[in-house]
Design an enzyme around this catalytic site. Structure first.
Site, PDB file in Angstrom:
ATOM      1  N   GLU B 223       0.872  -1.380   0.208  1.00 59.06           N
ATOM      2  CA  GLU B 223       0.043  -0.096   0.117  1.00 59.06           C
ATOM      3  C   GLU B 223       0.697   1.188   0.119  1.00 59.06           C
ATOM      4  O   GLU B 223       0.288   2.342  -0.438  1.00 59.06           O
ATOM      5  CB  GLU B 223      -0.801   0.133   1.128  1.00 59.06           C
ATOM      6  CG  GLU B 223      -2.025  -0.850   1.156  1.00 59.06           C
ATOM      7  CD  GLU B 223      -2.913  -0.705   0.190  1.00 59.06           C
ATOM      8  OE1 GLU B 223      -3.178   0.316  -0.343  1.00 59.06           O
ATOM      9  OE2 GLU B 223      -3.848  -1.721  -0.183  1.00 59.06           O
ATOM     10  N   SER B 493     -53.039 -28.668  34.707  1.00 59.49           N
ATOM     11  CA  SER B 493     -52.905 -29.100  35.881  1.00 59.49           C
ATOM     12  C   SER B 493     -51.515 -28.541  36.692  1.00 59.49           C
ATOM     13  O   SER B 493     -51.488 -28.833  37.930  1.00 59.49           O
ATOM     14  CB  SER B 493     -52.943 -30.652  36.021  1.00 59.49           C
ATOM     15  OG  SER B 493     -54.249 -31.019  35.667  1.00 59.49           O
TER      16      SER B 493
END
Lengths: 346, 729
Positions: B223, B493
């Site tokens: 770069e 229940s």
């Protein structure tokens, strides 16, 4: 009947000139006003004490220009004089304001607070004169609690001929002390009954709240721990407590413990409230914290608070922690700044 | 009155924050907190250049208003302040000139953007005046004598002014000193297994000393080879690139340094304009003056985009190689350095050949810049590229969703950007056991040709209330609906013990008797008469409370409910932490009022130890500065006294010893619990506990059809419960 006696007790009854800032705290009521471009203050203890009615006593009270009123066969002794009477009778004063708000347990709290305010600010000499009074922030766990308190004070000030506006106590501290940062920072007013916090950005109260713990909490907890009355503990606190020195003795240890406890609650609430607010902006520069109120007067409070704040993560960095130039009068001064600003805006 | 900026927000404080920021810079603005006010102002005032619209949390309501406003103000620039989560909606809003910022409000950013717009508007005015002046001058007929020097002066003036404007409106790089990029938050189990990551940009910041030297050299080689020799701008490289591009007749080489790329990434839009280029250069010089080369490189490596939603070198290493950046080899570093130029073009998963070519180019550059020698080059160039991205298989997805909702409520968008380390309460081993038990339960039904059945399981620690395992359904990828937390089902229940607890609190004893015989009740307020039946229609006459509960007798339970009172039963349920509505009808006694498995399981903690516990899924949260910012303590409240606790436990133990939960005896240890089945076999439940852990299991279908004729809590839910309890011990 009540008004007449107050008139006498208040001397000539001349009103203050110009705008007024009024701080109604749990422990004190403070007034700030401008006199020849200097800010002046008046302070009265926000307390009362009752004694049975008698003609002889009344004569004495009037002679000594004691602030009082009569109701239901009782003399209500107000302000600083109340403390003197309480000490004579080896008792404690009563408070019209508790934890920052009108005391619901005292039936006469409204009459008492009105009388004290009347003593300090008098009837307005001009119609719609600006008066700015401080109100606490909503307690963290008790929202909307201040509405009643604020409305009563507002109504009474209007009756006295003023155009009243209110200001959050924490914001008042910022307006009083942080002009250098363009009124950006955290103002904390640590009074008797509560700690009021406001994070202000360019004078906008972004976050405001209160915790219902203050100097009274320290006095009562220390007192309970060492078996002394809170009044005595308060006296010790106000006459030279030094939190920067190593504690010696049970009372000093107690002060250190409960100051740490109060500051810890405060910074944790800061972390929680600021962290959960949608409105706190992203700031690239650190902001200061300013502490005011009677509770931070002892030496070393700043360092203790700083220690409690260390390691607590807030949404922005803190540049400095400062104690208000005059902790007892900062809120009233901020309220005065607000009253002047509001007048200028009109 | 003319105000250049209008600020609209339904929240006055937010509007004032923005307005005061602008005021401090001398920019006047008007605040509006309702559509009505703003519409009104547009009719009587001069139109604003900038409209700042705060749509946080109201994007759907504000969308139409925004679009209408943009049609009315085609020249204005719209600055939209919103939640990060609003981004998809915002992308669909068609406004020509819009700038978007996400919460929290960044006053300096808003100020810079508004300033830039206002300055640009003034610049256009100057142009207009210059044109008028020129026209007037032409009319004088002395163009040859005066036009040239005036034009030169005008050009220099305008160019100078333009350059000054470019520099004056540069963003403040001081913010870099407190560099705080969007960072991934990670959710772990209590025993440190990664569950998931929350992110907008998948990024984990790595400091300089954790980035290998060869990785930095790879980036510099490809770069910006003269990185350590320039001051932000590499003039030699610009000339060389210019010359190369002319020779080749195309743009084949760029002249941007790493610093310029960083400036572009952090502060500028990716537009190709001369203004942006000037700003990029000025910013780069400014950055180089204020930061060291090392700091700039670290910022660059942590900020660059590498494709595959990976931002920064650490996330990229994880995605491409499944390892940390500190462990990558030279060949791997070369591939990463190849990517930022064009992440999809050079992705090894998109175009292998092109990726290889680019990686080898990086290696050649490394050789040329003496970062590596011939030997290493020869060896490295033969290394293969990765075959596929390393994506994590995230565990406990239903629990993750539950935590996410809790965390979003606490932290909002910061969850996705603040790099938090979050330790959940989940026990990874228990979670695996839970998932296996649920899967086995579902598979067993499938073997009997019973398909499309769902199940939920929750396990929690009885001391703290911490959730230890949660399975919200049979398959998360098929259905994300959480049957533990979101499904509201009839409990049948499993609700009954609440009636018996109410009776015990009123002084009944487990040995007191009840009549279990056919009885008539009012079904609801409408007055319909109802005679509930016991399972298989068998009635037992006079029974003890213990027997009635252990055999789950409907008639006896209703008779008891009538004695203790519906209001008292509902109060008990609320005291136990049930927040869903329990309808004040007798059918609720048999579990007709719908509630969630989460609620029911937490209510059962009262049967286990007398305390109501609060659901807790987060154990600790650490911020990126490694400070613990949250460590919640479990909340508990004692609801019943010791005597009542002892009695209800003995009754729930009887369910296992003599009643409907007998199968649980296979565990050969002391466990307690209750089965639950609804009338039409649509819901099967078992909730039970030992001394440490409470587990709730629900089985049913999303469409509320029967699981199968005869499916009960004991036959369908209990086996899952047993397997879990067996395997955790």
């Amino acid at each position: 009947m009540m008004d007449m006696e107050l008139e006498k007790a208040n001397g000539n009854g001349t009103a203050i000139e110009g705008q007024i800032g009024l701080d109604i705290g749990t422990a004190n009521v403070v007034v700030a006003y401008n006199e020849n471009k200097n800010i002046k203050n008046l302070l009265q203890l926000n307390a009362f004490f009752t004694i049975p009615y008698s003609k002889v006593t009344k004569k004495t009270l009037l002679r000594e220009e004691t602030m009082f009123f009569d109701k239901d066969e009782k003399h209500y002794i107000l302000g600083t004089a109340a403390e003197r009477f309480a000490s004579t009778f080896d008792s404690s004063t009563r408070r019209p304001v508790e934890s920052g708000l009108l005391n619901p347990r005292e039936v006469e709290s409204i009459d008492v607070i009105k009388a004290i305010i009347n003593r300090l600010v008098k009837k307005s000499d001009k119609r719609n004169k600006k008066i700015c009074f401080s109100v606490p922030g909503d307690p963290i766990d008790n929202p909307n609690a201040i509405v009643y308190h604020e409305s009563i004070i507002r109504m009474y000030l209007r009756d006295l001929g003023y155009s009243p506006i209110s200001i959050n106590e924490g914001l008042a501290v910022v307006l009083s002390e942080l002009s250098a940062t363009n009124f950006t920072g955290i103002g904390i007013s640590m009074g008797g009954g509560m700690c009021n916090v406001c994070f202000s950005y360019l004078s906008v109260p972004v976050v405001k709240y209160s915790i219902q713990k203050g100097g009274d909490y320290i006095d009562s907890m220390v007192g309970r721990s060492v078996g002394e009355s809170p009044t005595k503990i308060k006296m010790i606190k106000e006459t030279g407590l030094d939190l920067s020195a190593e504690p010696s003795g049970r009372i000093e240890y107690g002060f250190h413990i409960y100051y740490d406890d109060l500051f810890s609650s405060l910074v944790q609430s800061l972390r929680q409230v600021l962290g959960s607010s949608d409105n706190v902006p992203r700031l690239s520069t650190p902001v200061p914290i300013v502490l005011s109120g009677g509770t931070v007067i002892p030496r070393g409070s700043r360092e203790k608070f700083k220690k409690a704040l260390d390691g607590v993560s807030l949404p922005f960095k803190i540049s400095d922690i400062i104690i208000a130039e005059n902790p007892l009068y900062a809120t009233a001064k901020g309220a005065l700044v607000m009253a002047i600003t509001e007048d200028a805006d009109i | 009155m003319s105000l250049p900026v209008f600020v609209y927000s339904p929240d006055e404080i937010r509007a004032r924050i923005i307005s005061e920021t602008l005021k401090a810079e001398g920019i006047a603005s008007a605040i509006f907190t309702s559509h009505f006010e703003l519409d009104d102002a547009l009719m009587v005032r001069r139109l604003p250049h900038v409209v700042i619209v705060d749509v946080k949390k109201n994007i759907h309501e504000e969308q139409k208003f925004l679009e209408r406003l943009s049609l009315r103000l085609p020249e204005a620039v719209f600055f939209i302040q919103c939640d990060l989560s609003d981004r998809p909606v915002l992308e669909n809003i068609t406004i020509a000139n819009k700038i978007v910022a996400f919460d929290p409000i960044a006053p300096e950013y808003i100020r810079d953007k508004v300033e830039a717009v206002l300055i640009a508007r003034r610049r256009f005015s100057i142009k207009k005046y210059a044109r008028i002046g020129k026209e007037a001058f032409r009319q004088t007929g002395r163009i040859f004598f005066k036009a040239i020097p005036i034009a030169i002066t005008l050009f220099i003036g305008l160019a100078g002014g333009y350059l000054y404007w470019c520099v004056a409106t540069l963003p403040d790089i001081e913010t870099l000193k407190d560099y705080s990029p969007y960072e991934t938050s990670k959710l772990y189990t209590q025993d440190n297994k990664l569950l998931t990551e929350f992110y907008v940009e998948r990024r984990t910041f790595v400091p300089y000393d954790r980035i290998p030297k060869h990785a930095m050299e790879a980036f510099i080689a490809v770069e910006d080879a003269r990185y350590y020799r320039h001051h932000g701008i590499d003039v030699i490289r610009i000339i060389s690139a210019f010359w190369t591009n002319i020779r080749r007749g195309a743009i084949v080489q760029g002249g941007s340094t790493i610093t310029q790329q960083l400036a572009k990434m952090l502060f500028l839009k990716p537009e190709k304009t001369i203004t942006r280029k000037i700003k990029e250069v000025a910013l780069s010089l400014k950055i180089e003056r204020n930061f060291t080369k090392r700091e700039i490189l670290v910022l660059y490596l942590n900020h660059a985009y590498f494709g595959e939603r990976a931002y920064g070198i650490e996330a990229a290493s994880q995605v491409y190689f499944g390892k940390s950046a500190s462990d990558i080899s030279i060949a791997e570093a070369a591939l990463l350095a190849a990517l930022p130029k064009a992440p999809s073009k050079y992705s090894p998963f998109e175009d292998k050949e092109r990726a290889l070519e680019r990686r080898n180019y990086v290696l050649r550059r490394m050789l040329k810049t003496d970062s590596i020698n011939d030997l290493i080059y020869d060896e490295t160039i033969r290394k293969k590229l990765p075959e596929k991205a390393h994506r994590r298989n995230f565990n406990a997805p239903y629990f993750v969703d539950y935590c996410r909702a809790d965390l979003e409520a606490r932290y909002g968008d910061r969850l996705y950007t603040s790099g938090l380390t979050i330790y959940s309460t989940l026990d990874y081993r228990m979670q695996q056991i839970a998932e296996r038990a649920v899967q086995n339960g579902i598979d067993k039904l499938k073997k009997g040709k019973i398909t499309d059945v769902q199940a939920g399981l929750i396990a929690l620690d009885l001391k703290s209330g911490q959730i230890k395992a949660m399975v919200g359904g049979a398959n998360y990828s098929d259905s994300q609906f959480n049957r533990v937390t979101q499904a509201q089902r009839q409990p049948g229940s499993v609700f009954k013990p609440i009636i018996y607890l109410t009776a015990l609190k009123q002084g009944f004893s487990p040995n007191d008797t009840l009549e279990d015989s056919k009885t008539f009740f009012m079904w609801n307020k409408g007055g319909e008469v109802w005679a509930p039946e016991n399972y298989k229609g068998i009635y037992h006459g006079t029974v003890t409370l213990t027997k009635a509960l252990s055999l789950s007798l409907n008639s006896a339970t209703l008779n008891l409910a009538r004695k203790v009172g519906l209001k008292n039963i509902i109060k008990t349920a609320k005291d136990m932490g049930i927040t869903s509505t329990i309808h004040p009808f007798y059918s609720s006694v048999l579990g007709a009022s719908e509630l969630s498995l989460l609620e029911m399981a937490y209510a059962y903690t009262v049967f286990a130890n007398g305390n109501r516990l609060k659901p807790m899924c987060i154990e600790r949260i650490i911020d990126r500065e490694e400070s613990t910012i949250m460590e919640p303590r479990g909340e508990k409240k004692q609801v019943i006294n010791k005597k009542v606790l002892k009695n209800i436990r003995s009754m729930l133990r009887a369910v296992v010893l003599k009643g409907t939960g007998k199968r649980a005896q296979v565990l050969m240890r002391k466990v307690y619990g209750k089965t639950g089945t609804t009338n039409d076999y649509a819901d099967a439940w078992f909730i039970g506990f030992d001394e440490n852990t409470l587990v709730g299991v629900w089985v049913g279908r999303d469409g509320r059809l029967p699981i199968f004729e005869g499916a009960t809590g004991a036959s369908v839910a209990l086996p899952i419960w047993i397997e879990f309890m067996r395997d955790i011990s």
